[in-house]
Enzyme design. Structure first.
Site, short mmCIF file in Angstrom:
data_model
loop_
_atom_site.label_atom_id
_atom_site.label_comp_id
_atom_site.label_asym_id
_atom_site.label_seq_id
_atom_site.Cartn_x
_atom_site.Cartn_y
_atom_site.Cartn_z
N SER A 1 0.72 -1.13 0.14
CA SER A 1 0.02 -0.07 0.09
C SER A 1 0.92 1.17 0.00
CB SER A 1 -0.78 -0.04 1.10
OG SER A 1 -0.22 -0.08 2.39
N HIS B 1 -3.14 -6.06 2.58
CA HIS B 1 -2.34 -7.21 2.99
C HIS B 1 -3.04 -8.39 3.21
CE1 HIS B 1 0.36 -3.57 4.87
NE2 HIS B 1 0.51 -3.79 3.62
N GLU C 1 -4.51 -2.42 9.18
CA GLU C 1 -3.78 -2.81 10.38
C GLU C 1 -4.66 -2.51 11.55
OE1 GLU C 1 -0.01 -1.39 10.07
OE2 GLU C 1 0.00 -1.55 7.82
N GLU D 1 -3.27 5.88 11.94
CA GLU D 1 -2.47 6.26 10.64
C GLU D 1 -3.08 6.06 9.37
OE1 GLU D 1 0.89 3.42 10.58
OE2 GLU D 1 0.92 3.60 8.23
N HIS E 1 8.33 -1.15 9.79
CA HIS E 1 8.77 -2.21 8.61
C HIS E 1 7.75 -1.75 7.27
CE1 HIS E 1 5.00 -4.91 9.43
NE2 HIS E 1 4.80 -3.56 9.63
N LYS F 1 6.56 -0.12 14.61
CA LYS F 1 5.55 -1.27 14.32
C LYS F 1 6.29 -2.07 13.27
CE LYS F 1 3.06 0.55 10.23
NZ LYS F 1 1.97 0.56 9.52
#
Ligand SMILES: C=C(OP(=O)(O)O)C(=O)O
Ligand SMILES: [Mg+2]
Length: 422
Positions: free
Chosen positions: A43, A157, A166, A287, A367, A390
């Site tokens: 993404s 993901h 997430e 986020e 990451h 994270k």
């Protein structure tokens, strides 16, 4: 101590999605040898430095990782081997100048960041200091960061219907890093039990979190709070809090609306949804709550929620010091995500973090969804003193490698404090 490169070599390896990426090895005069693995996102923000890799030719310009490997072994090695650089900044500037484009698209951001990271690691070894100390800016105290474990995956993901990408657990109330990692592992195990008892799949997404067939983000949050309690922790900032990365650019439609769990939402609808989520659940950080182009929405989101929660820019900030500086002037967000390969050199990454620090913005080292076993970001988070990282679920080797490196640093350096940046 100067950086004198005697050998530079890249090969193609696999990342955690079984896609090709680079491993770069460097040797310095004096014999220090180090290697770095290059991550890759799914993404991605449109302003990221351009990686040369295989995949959608429209997106990657049809040039593969082998082209990037060839650039390291050919043009870059030819330009830097046998040369002496005063420091990391001088080496990174030479890479930027050699590439010659504003977005590193000629030689490839993946080629450049691999060289930059490998050199940093070799230079730390040459100086006989841990990487985190080498990366730490003068005058900044190192800090063991609060790990943010992405235990539920959706969006780009995973293949489930969950639009938010997430759902992370953040043990903000843990007394030390080891207890924080333990909390992450225990909540992960409790969540697996909850999911299977509820008849949900416990298959995994790209970052090792579960990817059940849930649709509404609130269902996922309810399960997560239950798992935190099952594991014996208190949901909230004194115990285990939750952080979200909806990665909203991925579900923003061409007309500007957002599609969440089958509902069509305007920016203001989505902001109102976040307000309710923050009321109802122990969410401390959001986020990419809105799309990267939704500038006005971001201003309103920050006005309405910026005092209450951390608002992190990722796709819109792309670890670019200039972009972050403009966003700070515009009153957008109050923190930035930090990804080395979004900008393409170690020095520019540290510069982006300095911009955040000077403005009182938060910074969270991250990451990518495509990773290798390289644990560089653990050292970056510690040395930069940003207090947050994270790096996925506390499972799967490429994610656990980062948490394990943090545990190693913590064990060898009990003097280091743990927690969010004060
Ligand atoms: C880690 C992320 O995903 P990706 O690497 O796919 O951009 C993210 O969006 O923060
Ligand atoms: Mg993100």
């Amino acid at each position: 101590m100067s950086i004198d490169i005697t050998m530079l070599r890249a090969i193609e390896i696999l990342d955690s999605r079984a896609r090709p990426t680079l491993s770069v090895t460097v040797e310095l005069a004096g014999g220090a040898v180090a290697r770095a693995g290059v991550p890759s996102g799914a993404s991605t923000g449109s302003g990221e430095a351009v990686e040369l890799r295989d995949g959608d030719p429209a997106r990657y310009g049809g040039q593969g990782v082998r082209t990037a490997v060839g650039h390291v072994n050919g043009e870059i090695a030819g330009a830097v081997c046998g040369r002496s650089f005063a420091d990391q900044a001088a080496l990174d500037q030479a890479l930027i100048d050699l590439d010659g484009t504003p977005n590193k698209s000629r030689l490839g951001a993946n080629a450049l960041i691999g060289v930059s990271m490998a050199v940093a690691r070799a230079a730390a070894a040459q100086r006989d200091v841990p990487l985190w100390r080498y990366l730490g800016p003068d005058g900044v105290s190192p800090l063991l960061p609060v790990p943010h474990f992405n235990v539920l995956n959706g969006g780009a993901h995973a293949t489930n219907p969950l639009d938010f990408q997430e759902f992370m657990i953040a043990p903000l109330g843990a007394p030390d890093l080891a207890e924080a990692v333990r909390a992450g592992a225990e909540v992960y195990a409790a969540l697996r039990r909850r999911l299977s008892e509820g008849g949900h799949s416990t298959g995994l997404g790209d970052e090792g979190g579960f990817a059940p067939d849930l649709t509404r983000p609130e269902e996922a949050l309810t399960l997560l709070v239950a798992a935190i309690e099952d594991a014996g922790y208190t949901p909230g900032r004194d115990g285990v809090a939750i952080a979200l990365d909806p990665a909203a650019s991925e579900f923003r439609q061409p007309g500007g609306t957002y599609h969440v769990g089958g509902e069509k939402l305007t920016s203001d609808d989505l902001i109102a949804r976040y307000r309710r989520i923050v009321e109802d659940f122990p969410v401390w950080s959001i986020e990419d709550g809105l799309g990267e182009d939704d500038h006005d929405g971001w201003v309103r989101l920050t006005e309405q929620l910026g005092e209450r929660v951390q608002l992190v820019g990722d796709d819109n900030f792309v670890t670019n010091p200039t972009v972050i500086a403009h966003a700070i002037e515009d009153g957008i967000a109050n923190a930035s995500l930090i990804k080395l390969n979004q900008i393409g050199t170690v020095t520019e990454t540290l510069h982006a973090m300095a911009v955040c620090r000077q403005a009182g913005y938060g910074a969270m080292v991250s990451h990518r969804s495509g990773e290798t076993e390289d644990s560089f970001i653990a050292d970056l988070a510690v040395g930069s003193g940003c207090g947050q990282i994270k790096t996925g679920a506390p499972a799967r080797g490429e994610r656990a490698a980062k948490y394990n490196r943090l545990l190693e640093i913590a064990a060898h350096h009990p003097e280091l404090p743990f927690g969010l940046r004060p």
